[in-house]
Design a protein around this motif. Sequence first.
Motif, mmCIF file in Angstrom:
data_model
loop_
_atom_site.group_PDB
_atom_site.id
_atom_site.type_symbol
_atom_site.label_atom_id
_atom_site.label_comp_id
_atom_site.label_asym_id
_atom_site.label_seq_id
_atom_site.Cartn_x
_atom_site.Cartn_y
_atom_site.Cartn_z
ATOM 1 N N GLU A 1 74.241 0.605 1.059
ATOM 2 C CA GLU A 1 73.098 -0.102 1.644
ATOM 3 C C GLU A 1 72.116 0.872 2.287
ATOM 4 N N PHE A 2 70.848 0.772 1.983
ATOM 5 C CA PHE A 2 69.851 1.574 2.702
ATOM 6 C C PHE A 2 68.614 0.705 2.881
ATOM 7 N N GLY A 3 68.619 -0.078 3.930
ATOM 8 C CA GLY A 3 67.533 -1.037 4.163
ATOM 9 C C GLY A 3 66.704 -0.649 5.373
ATOM 10 N N GLU A 4 66.025 -1.670 5.931
ATOM 11 C CA GLU A 4 65.153 -1.470 7.097
ATOM 12 C C GLU A 4 65.914 -0.783 8.245
ATOM 13 N N LYS A 5 67.166 -1.250 8.472
ATOM 14 C CA LYS A 5 67.951 -0.713 9.592
ATOM 15 C C LYS A 5 68.145 0.807 9.431
ATOM 16 N N GLU A 6 68.544 1.231 8.233
ATOM 17 C CA GLU A 6 68.792 2.666 8.001
ATOM 18 C C GLU A 6 67.494 3.465 8.086
ATOM 19 N N GLN A 7 66.390 2.875 7.577
ATOM 20 C CA GLN A 7 65.108 3.589 7.646
ATOM 21 C C GLN A 7 64.696 3.793 9.103
ATOM 22 N N LEU A 8 64.996 2.783 9.925
ATOM 23 C CA LEU A 8 64.646 2.906 11.353
ATOM 24 C C LEU A 8 65.496 3.960 12.057
ATOM 25 N N ILE A 9 66.782 3.978 11.713
ATOM 26 C CA ILE A 9 67.666 4.999 12.313
ATOM 27 C C ILE A 9 67.153 6.385 11.913
ATOM 28 N N LEU A 10 66.796 6.521 10.644
ATOM 29 C CA LEU A 10 66.299 7.817 10.164
ATOM 30 C C LEU A 10 65.032 8.205 10.923
ATOM 31 N N PHE A 11 64.126 7.246 11.064
ATOM 32 C CA PHE A 11 62.875 7.512 11.781
ATOM 33 C C PHE A 11 63.158 7.969 13.218
ATOM 34 N N LYS A 12 64.044 7.231 13.903
ATOM 35 C CA LYS A 12 64.329 7.575 15.314
ATOM 36 C C LYS A 12 64.969 8.947 15.426
ATOM 37 N N LYS A 13 65.906 9.211 14.549
ATOM 38 C CA LYS A 13 66.591 10.522 14.591
ATOM 39 C C LYS A 13 65.603 11.647 14.321
ATOM 40 N N LEU A 14 64.799 11.502 13.267
ATOM 41 C CA LEU A 14 63.872 12.584 12.906
ATOM 42 C C LEU A 14 62.819 12.790 13.997
ATOM 43 N N GLU B 1 53.169 0.746 3.403
ATOM 44 C CA GLU B 1 52.485 0.478 4.685
ATOM 45 C C GLU B 1 53.381 0.682 5.898
ATOM 46 N N ARG B 2 54.597 0.138 5.774
ATOM 47 C CA ARG B 2 55.542 0.194 6.900
ATOM 48 C C ARG B 2 55.902 1.650 7.235
ATOM 49 N N ILE B 3 56.078 2.464 6.229
ATOM 50 C CA ILE B 3 56.417 3.882 6.439
ATOM 51 C C ILE B 3 55.231 4.590 7.088
ATOM 52 N N ARG B 4 54.018 4.300 6.611
ATOM 53 C CA ARG B 4 52.816 4.917 7.204
ATOM 54 C C ARG B 4 52.695 4.557 8.674
ATOM 55 N N GLU B 5 53.014 3.293 8.974
ATOM 56 C CA GLU B 5 52.925 2.817 10.352
ATOM 57 C C GLU B 5 53.964 3.536 11.228
ATOM 58 N N LEU B 6 55.207 3.581 10.738
ATOM 59 C CA LEU B 6 56.266 4.221 11.522
ATOM 60 C C LEU B 6 55.950 5.673 11.828
ATOM 61 N N TYR B 7 55.514 6.411 10.826
ATOM 62 C CA TYR B 7 55.347 7.869 10.978
ATOM 63 C C TYR B 7 53.905 8.265 11.301
ATOM 64 N N LYS B 8 53.154 7.342 11.894
ATOM 65 C CA LYS B 8 51.716 7.600 12.101
ATOM 66 C C LYS B 8 51.434 8.813 12.992
ATOM 67 N N ASP B 9 52.395 9.199 13.851
ATOM 68 C CA ASP B 9 52.157 10.349 14.734
ATOM 69 C C ASP B 9 52.508 11.690 14.099
ATOM 70 N N PHE B 10 52.974 11.643 12.841
ATOM 71 C CA PHE B 10 53.333 12.894 12.168
ATOM 72 C C PHE B 10 52.299 13.225 11.095
ATOM 73 N N ASN B 11 52.469 14.376 10.443
ATOM 74 C CA ASN B 11 51.528 14.743 9.372
ATOM 75 C C ASN B 11 51.951 14.054 8.078
#
Length: 251
Positions: free
Chosen positions: A185-198, A213-223
């Motif tokens: 399984e690699f869904g929203e939950k795992e993507q969020l964990i990855l985002f928080k860890k990174l 869109e969702r990925i762009r929104e999550l990582y908006k503070d990065f390059n």
Amino acid sequence: MLKPPISRMGGKSKLRKVIIEMLPESTCYVELFFGAGWVYFGKEPSKIEVVNDVDKELINMFKMIKHHGPEMERLLKYEFSGRGIFEEYKNCTLEYLTDINRAIRFLYLINYSFASKGDHYGYGTTTLPNQKMFKETYLEPIRDRLQNTFVESLSFEEIIEKYDREHTVFFADPPYYETAGYNNEFGEKEQLILFKKLSNIKGKFLLTINDHERIRELYKDFNIKEVEVVYSVSRQTDARGKYKELIITNY
Ligand SMILES: C[S@@+](CC[C@H](N)C(=O)[O-])C[C@H]1O[C@@H](n2cnc3c(N)ncnc32)[C@H](O)[C@@H]1O
């Protein structure tokens, strides 16, 4: 540039040059989602390297190449493409196989299936069965490359915790957002964990992911760099033609 011994869905064959150029110098280089390892096999080795994937059969194959390359080459000489053999390998009980036989089985299923997915026997009227398994030079360069590498088989978050240092660079190529495909399984939950860890690491990261869109929104503070990839139809039936991906870094 060295090629991996297998193809894998989502493999970075088309994008690896761009990714390698963007990777900063590192003492410790960690691939969190190894797959076929296109970037690892293409780049110049770092002092310390770590490759990781939760797919136990995939990691077992790389471990066997690392430790038992000559025996694997000997066994591969007797293999040939056959539907019956393919079905036997596909349906066999893994516990009854040795680790070396499990690795041969994994290579066989990937190399002789449609689109390297390991589930349906691949045949053709214009192409030969996959030949690379029988070449004498098939495994040796891979084994040499793996010799100085830590081969891990944990979930990505544990690897980040273990290896995060200021001198570490993480390359993250997770399953695509909202795209099914791998066994686990690699869904929203795992993507969020990855985002928080990174977002909270001491080291650097380079993440590749589909443009969403969702990925762009999550990582908006990065390059965020947008790149276009053209996939060949035969390998990526579910992602034909041009496809937008994002390369996201914290440096
Ligand atoms: C897009 S593929 C990586 C492709 C690879 N970069 C290449 O060039 O071939 C994603 C990989 O992540 C692995 N994976 C899925 N969930 C994982 C997790 N929680 N932790 C580590 N690896 C995982 C899958 O088994 C798969 O091999």
